[in-house]
Every structure is written in C-alpha cells, then in structure tokens.
Scaffold this motif. Sequence first.
Motif: not given
Length: 132
Positions: A61, A64-65, A67-68, A71-72, A75
Amino acid sequence: MSDNLHPSVREFKGFLQRHPKLVEEVRKSGKGFQEYYEKWALLGEDDPFWDQFKKTGKTGKSENGAKQGKAELMERLIRMSENIDLDKLQKQVDNINNTITTVQGLLGQFQSTKGPQQQPFNNHNLFSTFKD
C-alpha cells in the motif's frame, strides 16, 4: 503511571495503538496529540475522519501510494507547464540577464577606479635613508 490516567485517556491510547498511521502523522506534522484527542472525544471512534489512519493489510500500500503521489506530482507539473507563456518567460530571462550584465559592468568600473592598493608604510625603508 498508566493507572493514574483518566479512563478516556487510556481509551485514546488504545485507539492510537490501533491506528499507528495517526501516530506517524502526529510525529511528521508536529501538531501534538491534544488536537487529535479533542477530535476523538468530539467525533467518536467510528467517524469517517479516522479512516485515513486505519491499518491496511496490504504491505504494498505504501509503495502504491508513493507511485500515486509521483503520478499526481507529474500531472500537476504538466498542468502548470501548459499555463506558462514562453514569450513572457523569455522576456524575464532577458531582463535578468541584462541586469546581471549591468551589475557586472558597475563592479568592473568600481574595481578599475579603485586602483592599486597602497602598500603599508614600511619602517625599514624609512630609516634606511638616514644611515651614515
């Protein structure tokens, strides 16, 4: 020492043990436990506010957080770069370059008008002219 604590404080300590992410958040933010204790006392243990601090059974988790989060960030950077006016940016860079050139020129003028430094008065040379 925990025997002397108020029962609600003991319950809150148990709540913190069940929500280790809350402890991490307090340590990262430096806010202190008092603020969260007050929220806990007002909202209760079952409020959706505490969902963000609950344990997750997945070990991936946090990865994954992360990586997220990256990505944010990418962006947001892309959205910000879309709003940049390159002509205005080039003008600002040119203005800064001209300012630096002017300051360098002024410094060069001050250094050249300053001239060579006078040597400190040397006592040895003063008395050598009076020798017999």
